[in-house]
Design a protein around this motif. Structure first.
Motif, mmCIF file in Angstrom:
data_model
loop_
_atom_site.group_PDB
_atom_site.id
_atom_site.type_symbol
_atom_site.label_atom_id
_atom_site.label_comp_id
_atom_site.label_asym_id
_atom_site.label_seq_id
_atom_site.Cartn_x
_atom_site.Cartn_y
_atom_site.Cartn_z
ATOM 1 N N CYS A 294 2.079 2.089 1.612
ATOM 2 C CA CYS A 294 2.470 0.712 1.964
ATOM 3 C C CYS A 294 3.509 0.638 3.075
ATOM 4 O O CYS A 294 4.308 -0.293 3.118
ATOM 5 C CB CYS A 294 3.028 -0.057 0.754
ATOM 6 S SG CYS A 294 2.078 0.080 -0.730
ATOM 7 N N GLU B 20 2.786 -2.426 5.324
ATOM 8 C CA GLU B 20 2.550 -3.720 4.682
ATOM 9 C C GLU B 20 3.836 -4.539 4.614
ATOM 10 O O GLU B 20 4.912 -4.000 4.391
ATOM 11 C CB GLU B 20 1.987 -3.535 3.267
ATOM 12 C CG GLU B 20 0.485 -3.341 3.216
ATOM 13 C CD GLU B 20 0.037 -1.962 3.681
ATOM 14 O OE1 GLU B 20 0.909 -1.087 3.846
ATOM 15 O OE2 GLU B 20 -1.166 -1.794 3.884
ATOM 16 N N CYS C 98 2.040 -6.856 0.137
ATOM 17 C CA CYS C 98 2.235 -6.070 -1.090
ATOM 18 C C CYS C 98 2.065 -6.945 -2.323
ATOM 19 O O CYS C 98 1.553 -6.499 -3.334
ATOM 20 C CB CYS C 98 3.629 -5.450 -1.133
ATOM 21 S SG CYS C 98 3.662 -3.831 -0.379
ATOM 22 N N CYS D 136 -1.654 -7.509 -2.927
ATOM 23 C CA CYS D 136 -2.309 -6.249 -3.235
ATOM 24 C C CYS D 136 -1.921 -5.764 -4.634
ATOM 25 O O CYS D 136 -2.770 -5.365 -5.431
ATOM 26 C CB CYS D 136 -1.919 -5.235 -2.167
ATOM 27 S SG CYS D 136 -2.349 -3.552 -2.538
HETATM 28 FE FE1 FES Z 1 2.035 -2.410 -1.161
HETATM 29 FE FE2 FES Z 1 -0.452 -2.401 -2.006
HETATM 30 S S1 FES Z 1 0.257 -2.787 0.008
HETATM 31 S S2 FES Z 1 1.315 -2.273 -3.186
#
Ligand code: FES
Ligand code: 5AD
Length: 360
Positions: free
Chosen positions: A316, A319, A324, A327
């Motif tokens: 991550c 991200e 997050c 996801c």
């Molecule tokens: Fe961070 Fe999935 S992008 S938990």
């Protein structure tokens, strides 16, 4: 109560059928004692500046290749308030270890400010604040507690003297770490600890002793994950050679460890950590199915995430916290679990040992 030999047997589980039995047993114990909700702790990695030199850690003082950063107050407060608005309920502030006055006083100010700003109808006591800032003096722990932090994470890394000594320079001693855990408990914190799993030289017996330590010292929360070598440390894959277990072995051992810990300590909170996800993409979901009930979404601003690299392959990194959020929720729901939004999700073990109701 599980005996040491039973714990060793659980940790050694390797056939698919036996693993599935262990997993189901641990899951059932979790369900019976703490329920199936998963609690979030949004983690803010405040700074990777560190005065210590743990042999395994990518942000160790001697790693001159690490790009050092420190978030400013606005960044930390923004991330915390974002969390409160999303219904996360709790945050963790983590950083490389520093003990100077400017640092400790800054943490006090941040905790006070975050508490004040996060009080709302949904969170009448504000965000639950966990600190993970290493070994500090009792006076510092007290100051932070009085400012509003109520949980503290300080991993013991290993309770085995020889292994602890192999992981740290001589200035860092197991006894000091144990003392710090006692101090935290005396100051009234819910105390979290944990170990790395699959370290070179670490036996199943040592891991069983770690679990007995969690149980006998009445630990409230556990965060633990597989050891993952970092290239710019004395414990790189290259340096370790064939003393390093395979990734698959380390992952299964970490999952078995979560299950055995849940079985030995039924009412504690156990986190499914990011290091599991660094080995396989669904590692954190797997941890939840072995009896973990906490997970820590990353809130560190994307610009500096790559610099808080304790081990290689951290997931991550690109991200944002919003990505997050979506996801992670999808990942948790894929295991059939719900998230305990707008709750602190305190350790029931703490409530039991102090014979009070959890504050929220
Ligand atoms: Fe961070 Fe999935 S992008 S938990
Ligand atoms: N592999 C796995 N976990 C690590 N940590 C630090 N370095 C590594 C590594 N190479 C863990 C330690 C520490 C926590 C913040 O991160 O257990 O306590």
């Amino acid at each position: 109560m599980a005996t040491k030999n039973e714990l060793i047997e659980m940790l050694a589980t390797s056939s698919p059928d036996a693993i599935e039995n262990l997993r189901q047993h641990a899951y059932q114990i979790m369900k019976d004692h703490v329920g199936e909700l998963v609690y979030y702790r949004g983690i803010i990695e405040l700074s990777n500046i560190c005065t210590l030199n743990c042999h395994y850690c990518g942000i160790r003082r001697s790693n001159t290749a690490a790009q050092r950063y420190e978030l400013d107050d606005e960044q930390v407060i923004e991330a915390a308030i974002w969390c409160a608005k999303q219904g996360y309920g709790s945050i963790v502030i983590q950083s490389g270890e520093r003990r100077n006055h400017a640092f400790t006083a800054r943490i006090t100010r941040l905790v006070l400010e975050i508490k004040r700003k996060s009080i709302s109808e949904k969170l009448p006591n504000g965000l639950g604040i966990t600190l993970s800032l290493g070994e500090q003096s009792p006076a510092t722990y007290r100051q932070w507690f009085n400012a509003g932090a109520h949980r503290y994470l300080l991993r013991i890394e290993s309770t085995n003297q020889a292994l602890f000594a192999a992981l740290h320079p001589p200035a860092q001693q197991l006894d000091q770490r144990l003392q710090a855990l006692h101090d935290l408990r005396d100051e009234g914190y819910q105390v979290g600890t944990g170990v790395m799993i699959g370290l070179p030289g670490q036996t199943l017996e040592m891991l069983a002793d770690d679990i007995l330590f969690f149980r006998d010292s009445d630990i409230d929360m556990i965060g633990m994950g597989p050891f993952i070598p970092h290239a710019q440390t004395p414990m790189s894959t290259e340096a370790l050679g064939n003393t390093l277990r395979s990734k698959e072995e380390r992952l299964q051992l970490a999952l078995n460890m979560i299950a055995a810990t849940r079985i030995a300590c039924p009412d504690i909170n156990i986190a499914s950590t990011t290091a599991l996800q660094a080995i396989v993409p669904d590692g954190r979901e797997q941890g939840l199915t072995y009896g973990a009930n906490v997970t820590m979404p990353n809130l560190t601003p994307a610009e500096v995430r790559k610099d808080y690299t304790l081990y290689d392959g951290k997931p991550c990194l690109d991200e944002s916290k919003t990505e997050c959020r979506t996801c992670l929720l999808r990942r948790i729901q894929s295991t059939g679990r719900q998230v305990g939004f707008d709750q602190w999700g305190d350790s029931l073990h703490f409530a039991h040992r102090t014979k009070t109701q959890p504050p929220h």
